[in-house]
Design a protein around this motif. Structure first.
Motif, PDB file in Angstrom:
ATOM      1  N   UNK A  83       0.858  -1.188   0.000  1.00 50.36           N
ATOM      2  CA  UNK A  83       0.000   0.000   0.000  1.00 50.36           C
ATOM      3  C   UNK A  83       0.886   1.228   0.000  1.00 50.36           C
ATOM      4  N   UNK A 122      -7.698  -1.298   7.736  1.00 50.07           N
ATOM      5  CA  UNK A 122      -6.338  -0.739   7.768  1.00 50.07           C
ATOM      6  C   UNK A 122      -6.417   0.789   7.863  1.00 50.07           C
ATOM      7  N   UNK A 124      -5.687   3.780   6.853  1.00 48.85           N
ATOM      8  CA  UNK A 124      -5.253   4.688   5.792  1.00 48.85           C
ATOM      9  C   UNK A 124      -6.374   5.704   5.579  1.00 48.85           C
ATOM     10  N   UNK A 125      -6.002   6.923   5.197  1.00 51.10           N
ATOM     11  CA  UNK A 125      -7.009   7.938   4.871  1.00 51.10           C
ATOM     12  C   UNK A 125      -6.584   8.678   3.618  1.00 51.10           C
ATOM     13  N   UNK A 126      -7.573   8.889   2.744  1.00 51.01           N
ATOM     14  CA  UNK A 126      -7.320   9.596   1.493  1.00 51.01           C
ATOM     15  C   UNK A 126      -7.875  11.007   1.564  1.00 51.01           C
ATOM     16  N   UNK A 140     -15.825   7.379   4.142  1.00 48.79           N
ATOM     17  CA  UNK A 140     -15.942   5.911   4.113  1.00 48.79           C
ATOM     18  C   UNK A 140     -17.304   5.546   3.521  1.00 48.79           C
TER      19      UNK A 140
ATOM     20  N   UNK B  78     -13.444   6.909  10.218  1.00 44.19           N
ATOM     21  CA  UNK B  78     -13.468   5.667   9.438  1.00 44.19           C
ATOM     22  C   UNK B  78     -12.386   5.684   8.368  1.00 44.19           C
ATOM     23  N   UNK B  79     -11.796   4.528   8.117  1.00 47.19           N
ATOM     24  CA  UNK B  79     -10.632   4.453   7.237  1.00 47.19           C
ATOM     25  C   UNK B  79     -11.062   4.411   5.765  1.00 47.19           C
ATOM     26  N   UNK B  80     -10.181   4.886   4.898  1.00 42.92           N
ATOM     27  CA  UNK B  80     -10.549   5.008   3.477  1.00 42.92           C
ATOM     28  C   UNK B  80      -9.399   4.618   2.547  1.00 42.92           C
ATOM     29  N   UNK B  81      -8.615   3.620   2.952  1.00 39.92           N
ATOM     30  CA  UNK B  81      -7.519   3.188   2.089  1.00 39.92           C
ATOM     31  C   UNK B  81      -8.001   2.290   0.965  1.00 39.92           C
TER      32      UNK B  81
END
Lengths: 152, 82
Positions: A83, A122, A124-126, A140, B78-81
Protein backbone atom coordinates in the motif's frame (compact mmCIF):
# COMPACT_ATOMS: atom_id res chain seq x y z
CA UNK A 1 8.86 -13.71 1.92
CA UNK A 2 6.00 -15.85 0.79
CA UNK A 3 3.64 -13.79 2.96
CA UNK A 4 4.55 -10.15 3.26
CA UNK A 5 3.26 -6.63 3.54
CA UNK A 6 4.78 -3.30 2.61
CA UNK A 7 3.78 0.32 3.19
CA UNK A 8 5.80 2.63 0.97
CA UNK A 9 5.84 5.97 -0.81
CA UNK A 10 7.43 4.63 -4.00
CA UNK A 11 5.57 2.94 -6.82
CA UNK A 12 5.56 -0.82 -7.33
CA UNK A 13 5.99 -2.90 -10.46
CA UNK A 14 3.29 -5.53 -10.92
CA UNK A 15 5.51 -7.71 -13.12
CA UNK A 16 8.20 -7.84 -10.51
CA UNK A 17 5.73 -8.57 -7.72
CA UNK A 18 4.24 -11.40 -9.77
CA UNK A 19 7.67 -12.85 -10.46
CA UNK A 20 8.50 -12.78 -6.77
CA UNK A 21 5.18 -14.31 -5.76
CA UNK A 22 5.79 -17.36 -7.95
CA UNK A 23 9.56 -17.50 -7.58
CA UNK A 24 10.75 -21.05 -6.88
CA UNK A 25 7.21 -22.33 -6.61
CA UNK A 26 5.47 -24.98 -8.68
CA UNK A 27 2.59 -25.75 -6.29
CA UNK A 28 0.46 -22.69 -6.92
CA UNK A 29 -1.50 -23.20 -10.09
CA UNK A 30 -3.49 -20.04 -9.57
CA UNK A 31 -2.38 -16.45 -9.15
CA UNK A 32 -4.79 -13.58 -8.58
CA UNK A 33 -3.82 -9.98 -8.10
CA UNK A 34 -5.62 -6.71 -7.69
CA UNK A 35 -4.29 -3.21 -8.29
CA UNK A 36 -6.10 -0.12 -7.04
CA UNK A 37 -5.38 3.18 -8.83
CA UNK A 38 -6.18 6.85 -8.37
CA UNK A 39 -9.22 7.53 -10.54
CA UNK A 40 -10.32 10.84 -12.01
CA UNK A 41 -13.82 11.03 -10.50
CA UNK A 42 -15.16 10.38 -7.01
CA UNK A 43 -18.78 10.93 -5.99
CA UNK A 44 -19.29 12.93 -9.17
CA UNK A 45 -16.39 15.29 -8.45
CA UNK A 46 -13.30 15.70 -10.60
CA UNK A 47 -10.14 14.62 -8.81
CA UNK A 48 -6.70 16.11 -9.57
CA UNK A 49 -4.53 14.26 -7.12
CA UNK A 50 -4.62 12.57 -3.76
CA UNK A 51 -2.61 12.34 -0.58
CA UNK A 52 -2.66 9.24 1.55
CA UNK A 53 -1.78 9.13 5.21
CA UNK A 54 -1.69 6.22 7.61
CA UNK A 55 -1.05 5.32 11.22
CA UNK A 56 2.48 3.88 11.29
CA UNK A 57 2.73 0.82 13.47
CA UNK A 58 -0.96 0.05 13.50
CA UNK A 59 -1.19 -0.20 9.71
CA UNK A 60 1.46 -2.90 9.60
CA UNK A 61 -0.23 -4.73 12.52
CA UNK A 62 -3.57 -4.76 10.77
CA UNK A 63 -2.18 -5.82 7.39
CA UNK A 64 -0.27 -8.70 9.03
CA UNK A 65 -3.40 -9.65 10.90
CA UNK A 66 -5.63 -9.82 7.81
CA UNK A 67 -2.95 -11.76 5.94
CA UNK A 68 -2.82 -14.27 8.81
CA UNK A 69 -6.60 -14.52 8.76
CA UNK A 70 -6.61 -15.24 5.01
CA UNK A 71 -4.05 -18.03 5.56
CA UNK A 72 -6.38 -19.66 8.04
CA UNK A 73 -9.42 -19.46 5.76
CA UNK A 74 -7.88 -20.54 2.45
CA UNK A 75 -5.07 -22.77 1.21
CA UNK A 76 -2.57 -20.20 0.09
CA UNK A 77 0.99 -20.59 -1.10
CA UNK A 78 1.97 -16.91 -1.04
CA UNK A 79 0.44 -13.49 -0.63
CA UNK A 80 1.66 -9.93 -0.67
CA UNK A 81 0.05 -6.60 0.16
CA UNK A 82 1.64 -3.31 -0.86
CA UNK A 83 0.00 0.00 0.00
CA UNK A 84 1.39 3.36 -0.96
CA UNK A 85 1.26 6.56 1.08
CA UNK A 86 2.05 10.18 0.30
CA UNK A 87 1.16 12.23 -2.76
CA UNK A 88 -0.35 10.35 -5.69
CA UNK A 89 -1.42 11.66 -9.08
CA UNK A 90 -4.21 10.49 -11.37
CA UNK A 91 -3.72 6.99 -12.66
CA UNK A 92 -1.01 6.14 -10.15
CA UNK A 93 -1.10 2.80 -8.40
CA UNK A 94 -2.25 2.83 -4.77
CA UNK A 95 -2.49 -0.76 -3.65
CA UNK A 96 -1.40 -4.23 -4.73
CA UNK A 97 -2.81 -7.47 -3.40
CA UNK A 98 -1.41 -10.67 -4.86
CA UNK A 99 -2.36 -14.21 -3.82
CA UNK A 100 -1.21 -17.60 -5.06
CA UNK A 101 -2.84 -20.95 -4.37
CA UNK A 102 -3.13 -24.43 -5.83
CA UNK A 103 -6.75 -23.61 -6.65
CA UNK A 104 -8.25 -20.56 -8.28
CA UNK A 105 -11.29 -20.24 -6.01
CA UNK A 106 -8.98 -19.94 -3.01
CA UNK A 107 -6.89 -17.29 -4.75
CA UNK A 108 -9.92 -15.31 -5.98
CA UNK A 109 -11.68 -15.37 -2.63
CA UNK A 110 -8.60 -14.60 -0.57
CA UNK A 111 -7.71 -11.62 -2.77
CA UNK A 112 -11.22 -10.22 -2.41
CA UNK A 113 -11.22 -10.87 1.33
CA UNK A 114 -7.88 -9.08 1.73
CA UNK A 115 -9.14 -6.02 -0.15
CA UNK A 116 -12.46 -5.91 1.71
CA UNK A 117 -10.69 -6.05 5.07
CA UNK A 118 -7.94 -3.67 4.05
CA UNK A 119 -10.51 -1.09 3.00
CA UNK A 120 -12.46 -1.26 6.24
CA UNK A 121 -9.74 -2.04 8.82
CA UNK A 122 -6.34 -0.74 7.77
CA UNK A 123 -5.79 2.83 9.05
CA UNK A 124 -5.25 4.69 5.79
CA UNK A 125 -7.01 7.94 4.87
CA UNK A 126 -7.32 9.60 1.49
CA UNK A 127 -7.54 13.31 0.95
CA UNK A 128 -8.39 14.37 -2.57
CA UNK A 129 -7.46 17.57 -4.30
CA UNK A 130 -10.39 18.41 -6.54
CA UNK A 131 -10.43 20.02 -9.96
CA UNK A 132 -11.69 23.17 -8.21
CA UNK A 133 -8.53 23.27 -6.06
CA UNK A 134 -10.35 22.27 -2.87
CA UNK A 135 -9.14 19.56 -0.54
CA UNK A 136 -11.60 16.93 0.49
CA UNK A 137 -11.25 13.98 2.88
CA UNK A 138 -12.73 10.93 1.24
CA UNK A 139 -15.74 9.59 3.16
CA UNK A 140 -15.94 5.91 4.11
CA UNK A 141 -18.56 4.03 2.11
CA UNK A 142 -21.26 1.93 3.80
CA UNK A 143 -20.99 -0.39 0.81
CA UNK A 144 -17.44 -1.31 1.88
CA UNK A 145 -18.71 -2.36 5.32
CA UNK A 146 -21.38 -4.49 3.68
CA UNK A 147 -18.81 -6.16 1.48
CA UNK A 148 -16.68 -6.92 4.51
CA UNK A 149 -19.62 -8.35 6.44
CA UNK A 150 -20.05 -11.05 3.77
CA UNK A 151 -17.02 -12.80 5.24
CA UNK A 152 -18.26 -12.93 8.82
CA UNK B 1 1.12 9.66 31.01
CA UNK B 2 -1.15 8.51 28.23
CA UNK B 3 -0.10 9.45 24.69
CA UNK B 4 -3.16 10.57 22.72
CA UNK B 5 -3.10 10.86 18.91
CA UNK B 6 -5.64 12.42 16.58
CA UNK B 7 -5.34 11.34 12.96
CA UNK B 8 -6.45 12.44 9.49
CA UNK B 9 -9.52 14.67 9.35
CA UNK B 10 -9.94 14.58 13.12
CA UNK B 11 -6.46 16.11 13.56
CA UNK B 12 -7.51 19.00 11.33
CA UNK B 13 -10.86 19.43 13.09
CA UNK B 14 -9.20 19.59 16.51
CA UNK B 15 -6.11 21.45 15.31
CA UNK B 16 -4.06 18.99 17.36
CA UNK B 17 -2.04 15.96 16.33
CA UNK B 18 -0.91 14.66 19.68
CA UNK B 19 -0.96 15.36 23.39
CA UNK B 20 0.04 13.76 26.67
CA UNK B 21 -2.56 13.26 29.35
CA UNK B 22 -1.72 12.64 33.01
CA UNK B 23 -3.38 9.33 33.67
CA UNK B 24 -4.58 9.99 37.23
CA UNK B 25 -7.81 8.06 37.50
CA UNK B 26 -8.35 7.62 33.76
CA UNK B 27 -8.87 3.96 32.93
CA UNK B 28 -11.44 4.00 30.14
CA UNK B 29 -11.80 5.60 26.72
CA UNK B 30 -14.97 7.31 27.90
CA UNK B 31 -13.15 8.86 30.87
CA UNK B 32 -10.33 9.99 28.59
CA UNK B 33 -12.79 11.74 26.27
CA UNK B 34 -14.53 13.39 29.22
CA UNK B 35 -11.16 14.59 30.46
CA UNK B 36 -10.29 16.05 27.05
CA UNK B 37 -13.52 18.00 26.68
CA UNK B 38 -13.06 19.60 30.11
CA UNK B 39 -10.18 21.59 28.65
CA UNK B 40 -11.46 21.63 25.03
CA UNK B 41 -15.23 21.98 25.14
CA UNK B 42 -15.39 22.51 21.38
CA UNK B 43 -13.94 19.02 20.81
CA UNK B 44 -17.05 17.30 22.17
CA UNK B 45 -18.95 17.10 18.89
CA UNK B 46 -15.95 15.44 17.23
CA UNK B 47 -14.92 13.11 20.06
CA UNK B 48 -18.47 11.95 20.82
CA UNK B 49 -19.20 11.20 17.18
CA UNK B 50 -20.31 7.56 17.12
CA UNK B 51 -18.42 6.84 13.90
CA UNK B 52 -15.11 7.73 15.52
CA UNK B 53 -12.69 4.80 15.80
CA UNK B 54 -10.32 4.22 18.70
CA UNK B 55 -7.14 2.19 18.92
CA UNK B 56 -5.10 1.40 22.01
CA UNK B 57 -1.48 0.43 21.38
CA UNK B 58 -2.13 -0.08 17.65
CA UNK B 59 -5.15 -2.35 18.07
CA UNK B 60 -8.80 -1.47 17.69
CA UNK B 61 -10.14 -0.87 21.18
CA UNK B 62 -12.96 -3.03 22.41
CA UNK B 63 -15.71 -1.31 24.37
CA UNK B 64 -14.44 -2.55 27.74
CA UNK B 65 -10.74 -1.82 27.15
CA UNK B 66 -8.76 -0.54 30.13
CA UNK B 67 -6.09 2.07 29.57
CA UNK B 68 -3.08 2.83 31.73
CA UNK B 69 0.03 4.94 31.88
CA UNK B 70 2.34 4.43 28.90
CA UNK B 71 -0.49 3.49 26.54
CA UNK B 72 -0.94 5.10 23.15
CA UNK B 73 -4.55 5.92 22.37
CA UNK B 74 -5.45 7.03 18.85
CA UNK B 75 -8.73 8.55 17.71
CA UNK B 76 -9.52 8.61 14.01
CA UNK B 77 -12.32 8.71 11.46
CA UNK B 78 -13.47 5.67 9.44
CA UNK B 79 -10.63 4.45 7.24
CA UNK B 80 -10.55 5.01 3.48
CA UNK B 81 -7.52 3.19 2.09
CA UNK B 82 -7.34 0.71 -0.76
Amino acid sequence: MSFSIMVQTQDFEVGREYAELISGDTAAGAVVFFVGRVRDMNDGQQVKSMSLEHYPGMTENILQHILAEAKVRWELVAARIIHRIGELNLGEQIVFVGVTSAHREHAFQAAEFLMDFLKTQAPFWKKELGGDGKENWVAAKDNDEQRKSRWE
Amino acid sequence: MIRVLFLAQLREQLGTAELQVADGGITTIEALKQHLVVTHADWARFLFNNKLLVAVNHEYAKADVTIKSGDEVAFFPPVTGG
